[in-house]
Design a protein around this motif. Structure first.
Motif, PDB file in Angstrom:
ATOM      1  N   THR A 120      -1.670  -3.562   9.650  1.00  0.00           N
ATOM      2  CA  THR A 120      -0.661  -4.472   9.099  1.00  0.00           C
ATOM      3  C   THR A 120      -1.255  -5.864   8.969  1.00  0.00           C
ATOM      4  O   THR A 120      -1.687  -6.452   9.965  1.00  0.00           O
ATOM      5  CB  THR A 120       0.588  -4.525   9.993  1.00  0.00           C
ATOM      6  OG1 THR A 120       1.137  -3.206  10.110  1.00  0.00           O
ATOM      7  CG2 THR A 120       1.640  -5.447   9.394  1.00  0.00           C
ATOM      8  N   TYR A 121      -1.305  -6.384   7.751  1.00  0.00           N
ATOM      9  CA  TYR A 121      -1.862  -7.702   7.509  1.00  0.00           C
ATOM     10  C   TYR A 121      -0.795  -8.779   7.694  1.00  0.00           C
ATOM     11  O   TYR A 121       0.307  -8.667   7.151  1.00  0.00           O
ATOM     12  CB  TYR A 121      -2.434  -7.793   6.098  1.00  0.00           C
ATOM     13  CG  TYR A 121      -3.736  -7.047   5.901  1.00  0.00           C
ATOM     14  CD1 TYR A 121      -4.683  -6.962   6.919  1.00  0.00           C
ATOM     15  CD2 TYR A 121      -4.029  -6.445   4.680  1.00  0.00           C
ATOM     16  CE1 TYR A 121      -5.876  -6.288   6.722  1.00  0.00           C
ATOM     17  CE2 TYR A 121      -5.228  -5.785   4.474  1.00  0.00           C
ATOM     18  CZ  TYR A 121      -6.146  -5.702   5.499  1.00  0.00           C
ATOM     19  OH  TYR A 121      -7.338  -5.045   5.305  1.00  0.00           O
ATOM     20  N   SER A 122      -1.145  -9.823   8.414  1.00  0.00           N
ATOM     21  CA  SER A 122      -0.188 -10.898   8.673  1.00  0.00           C
ATOM     22  C   SER A 122       0.091 -11.746   7.441  1.00  0.00           C
ATOM     23  O   SER A 122       1.123 -12.412   7.354  1.00  0.00           O
ATOM     24  CB  SER A 122      -0.710 -11.808   9.798  1.00  0.00           C
ATOM     25  OG  SER A 122      -1.962 -12.378   9.442  1.00  0.00           O
ATOM     26  N   ASP A 123      -0.814 -11.713   6.446  1.00  0.00           N
ATOM     27  CA  ASP A 123      -0.610 -12.525   5.243  1.00  0.00           C
ATOM     28  C   ASP A 123       0.142 -11.774   4.153  1.00  0.00           C
ATOM     29  O   ASP A 123       0.339 -12.291   3.054  1.00  0.00           O
ATOM     30  CB  ASP A 123      -1.945 -13.041   4.711  1.00  0.00           C
ATOM     31  CG  ASP A 123      -2.861 -11.914   4.229  1.00  0.00           C
ATOM     32  OD1 ASP A 123      -2.488 -10.730   4.358  1.00  0.00           O
ATOM     33  OD2 ASP A 123      -3.964 -12.221   3.731  1.00  0.00           O
ATOM     34  N   GLY A 124       0.567 -10.546   4.450  1.00  0.00           N
ATOM     35  CA  GLY A 124       1.363  -9.789   3.501  1.00  0.00           C
ATOM     36  C   GLY A 124       0.577  -8.995   2.482  1.00  0.00           C
ATOM     37  O   GLY A 124       1.151  -8.316   1.633  1.00  0.00           O
ATOM     38  N   THR A 125      -0.751  -9.053   2.533  1.00  0.00           N
ATOM     39  CA  THR A 125      -1.582  -8.284   1.597  1.00  0.00           C
ATOM     40  C   THR A 125      -1.346  -6.785   1.797  1.00  0.00           C
ATOM     41  O   THR A 125      -1.235  -6.315   2.935  1.00  0.00           O
ATOM     42  CB  THR A 125      -3.076  -8.600   1.814  1.00  0.00           C
ATOM     43  OG1 THR A 125      -3.302  -9.996   1.583  1.00  0.00           O
ATOM     44  CG2 THR A 125      -3.942  -7.798   0.864  1.00  0.00           C
ATOM     45  N   LYS A 126      -1.254  -6.048   0.700  1.00  0.00           N
ATOM     46  CA  LYS A 126      -1.054  -4.605   0.796  1.00  0.00           C
ATOM     47  C   LYS A 126      -2.317  -3.949   1.320  1.00  0.00           C
ATOM     48  O   LYS A 126      -3.393  -4.069   0.733  1.00  0.00           O
ATOM     49  CB  LYS A 126      -0.687  -4.037  -0.569  1.00  0.00           C
ATOM     50  CG  LYS A 126      -0.311  -2.560  -0.526  1.00  0.00           C
ATOM     51  CD  LYS A 126       0.136  -2.058  -1.889  1.00  0.00           C
ATOM     52  CE  LYS A 126       0.526  -0.584  -1.819  1.00  0.00           C
ATOM     53  NZ  LYS A 126       0.959  -0.070  -3.149  1.00  0.00           N
ATOM     54  N   ALA A 127      -2.205  -3.253   2.426  1.00  0.00           N
ATOM     55  CA  ALA A 127      -3.367  -2.672   3.108  1.00  0.00           C
ATOM     56  C   ALA A 127      -3.661  -1.265   2.592  1.00  0.00           C
ATOM     57  O   ALA A 127      -3.433  -0.269   3.275  1.00  0.00           O
ATOM     58  CB  ALA A 127      -3.140  -2.655   4.617  1.00  0.00           C
ATOM     59  N   THR A 128      -4.195  -1.197   1.378  1.00  0.00           N
ATOM     60  CA  THR A 128      -4.668   0.091   0.876  1.00  0.00           C
ATOM     61  C   THR A 128      -6.002   0.411   1.551  1.00  0.00           C
ATOM     62  O   THR A 128      -6.655  -0.461   2.129  1.00  0.00           O
ATOM     63  CB  THR A 128      -4.865   0.041  -0.645  1.00  0.00           C
ATOM     64  OG1 THR A 128      -5.886  -0.929  -0.944  1.00  0.00           O
ATOM     65  CG2 THR A 128      -3.579  -0.352  -1.350  1.00  0.00           C
ATOM     66  N   LYS A 129      -6.429   1.656   1.456  1.00  0.00           N
ATOM     67  CA  LYS A 129      -7.710   2.030   2.064  1.00  0.00           C
ATOM     68  C   LYS A 129      -8.855   1.245   1.433  1.00  0.00           C
ATOM     69  O   LYS A 129      -9.763   0.787   2.136  1.00  0.00           O
ATOM     70  CB  LYS A 129      -7.939   3.540   1.915  1.00  0.00           C
ATOM     71  CG  LYS A 129      -7.043   4.373   2.816  1.00  0.00           C
ATOM     72  CD  LYS A 129      -7.479   5.826   2.873  1.00  0.00           C
ATOM     73  CE  LYS A 129      -7.208   6.545   1.576  1.00  0.00           C
ATOM     74  NZ  LYS A 129      -7.525   8.005   1.684  1.00  0.00           N
ATOM     75  N   ASP A 130      -8.796   1.067   0.127  1.00  0.00           N
ATOM     76  CA  ASP A 130      -9.858   0.309  -0.546  1.00  0.00           C
ATOM     77  C   ASP A 130      -9.845  -1.150  -0.094  1.00  0.00           C
ATOM     78  O   ASP A 130     -10.902  -1.736   0.153  1.00  0.00           O
ATOM     79  CB  ASP A 130      -9.673   0.384  -2.061  1.00  0.00           C
ATOM     80  CG  ASP A 130     -10.741  -0.391  -2.808  1.00  0.00           C
ATOM     81  OD1 ASP A 130     -11.885   0.094  -2.880  1.00  0.00           O
ATOM     82  OD2 ASP A 130     -10.438  -1.498  -3.307  1.00  0.00           O
ATOM     83  N   GLN A 131      -8.648  -1.736   0.028  1.00  0.00           N
ATOM     84  CA  GLN A 131      -8.548  -3.140   0.452  1.00  0.00           C
ATOM     85  C   GLN A 131      -9.055  -3.313   1.883  1.00  0.00           C
ATOM     86  O   GLN A 131      -9.790  -4.268   2.176  1.00  0.00           O
ATOM     87  CB  GLN A 131      -7.095  -3.611   0.357  1.00  0.00           C
ATOM     88  CG  GLN A 131      -6.886  -5.081   0.692  1.00  0.00           C
ATOM     89  CD  GLN A 131      -7.550  -5.991  -0.321  1.00  0.00           C
ATOM     90  OE1 GLN A 131      -7.287  -5.884  -1.517  1.00  0.00           O
ATOM     91  NE2 GLN A 131      -8.412  -6.874   0.140  1.00  0.00           N
ATOM     92  N   MET A 132      -8.690  -2.412   2.765  1.00  0.00           N
ATOM     93  CA  MET A 132      -9.148  -2.506   4.152  1.00  0.00           C
ATOM     94  C   MET A 132     -10.664  -2.365   4.237  1.00  0.00           C
ATOM     95  O   MET A 132     -11.319  -3.066   5.019  1.00  0.00           O
ATOM     96  CB  MET A 132      -8.455  -1.439   5.006  1.00  0.00           C
ATOM     97  CG  MET A 132      -6.981  -1.706   5.251  1.00  0.00           C
ATOM     98  SD  MET A 132      -6.188  -0.514   6.386  1.00  0.00           S
ATOM     99  CE  MET A 132      -6.097   0.947   5.336  1.00  0.00           C
ATOM    100  N   ALA A 133     -11.233  -1.466   3.418  1.00  0.00           N
ATOM    101  CA  ALA A 133     -12.683  -1.288   3.417  1.00  0.00           C
ATOM    102  C   ALA A 133     -13.379  -2.545   2.899  1.00  0.00           C
ATOM    103  O   ALA A 133     -14.417  -2.958   3.424  1.00  0.00           O
ATOM    104  CB  ALA A 133     -13.055  -0.078   2.562  1.00  0.00           C
TER     105      ALA A 133
END
Length: 280
Positions: free
Chosen positions: A218-231
């Motif tokens: 869970t990102y505190s800035d509200g960014t959607k945490a998709t697998k690609d984004q997390m990577a």
């Protein structure tokens, strides 16, 4: 006479080397080595375009903080970060109070010794401490990971070719073994306990997929945490851990280039002024 003998011996040595080189080259041309499964099916990572890449690259501190969240929630259970201290997090935007809280609440505590009994114990982390290892030693690490040793991630993006892109590709590259591979190389079936990943050197890796679903962090800035984004984010964070002074290095390099350009013009101007009117 001795000189003549040494010349003959040297010429014979060169002749033998030439024959060996010719034989090796001929074999390589007429009987090329068979391609391996690793050579045929290994993939190279694509460029993910991190803000820190390039000559003028700078860290996106919000992204690096998101990457730290991914490391904390996903990677820290197996991978150490032994060259990074908690207080270093102030360089990516955390306040001293936040760093103190992160260190104090870190799940793994620092090994210590009870001064009264001399027995081994643990204590809360301090901002000056380096991130503690999740395992007591290498034996414990291997025992918990199917005899594979999870690498320290402090310098991983410098230790691997095309580091940040490699990390992103490896994390997102897990897939089923293609039928073409098994058809062409029947003996290349992924062994039990390993996972097929075409971005890994020998195609089979002991680490299971670390990112299994969107929203895993869970990102505190509200960014959607998709697998690609997390990577992408954890790749940015590990780029920072490997090169925390990247921005200063880029700035120093730019200043040096500007100085050299100005120096060249000044030198050219001085030359023109000194030799003005002098015939060559």
């Amino acid at each position: 006479m001795a000189r003549l003998i040494s010349i003959v011996i040297g010429a014979a040595f060169v002749f033998v080397l030439a024959i060996a080189l010719f034989g090796t080259a001929k074999t390589a041309i007429t009987e090329p080595a068979a391609e391996s499964a690793e050579h045929v099916f290994h993939l190279h990572p694509e460029n993910i375009g991190l803000p820190s890449a390039g000559l003028f690259g700078k860290f996106d501190r919000q992204q690096v903080q998101r990457g730290f969240a991914v490391y904390k929630e996903v990677c820290a259970a197996c991978h150490s970060l032994k060259y990074v201290a908690f207080r270093d997090l102030t360089k990516i935007g955390y306040t001293d109070a936040e760093v103190k809280a992160i260190a104090n609440q870190w799940v793994i505590e620092q090994p210590s010794v009870n001064p009264d009994t001399g027995e081994a114990t643990t204590r809360k982390n301090l901002p000056s401490d380096h991130f503690p290892s999740p395992f007591a030693n290498e034996v414990a690490a291997r025992a918990a990971n199917n005899n594979a040793l999870p690498p320290d991630l402090s310098l991983i993006t410098k230790a691997r070719e095309d580091g940040p892109n490699y990390v992103h590709a490896l994390i997102t590259g897990y897939r089923n073994q293609p039928a073409e591979l098994l058809k062409e190389f029947p003996g290349a079936k992924t062994p039990p306990g390993l996972h097929y990943n075409p971005y890994f050197a020998n195609l089979n890796i002991a680490m299971p997929p670390p990112l299994t679903a969107d929203g895993q962090v869970t990102y505190s800035d509200g960014t959607k945490a998709t697998k690609d984004q997390m990577a992408r984010d954890v790749s940015a964070f590990l780029t920072w851990t490997a090169e925390p002074n990247l921005e200063a290095r880029h700035a120093a390099g730019l200043a040096a280039v500007i100085f050299l350009v100005i120096f060249v013009f000044l030198t050219w101007g001085a030359y023109q002024n000194v030799w003005r009117g002098v015939e060559h």
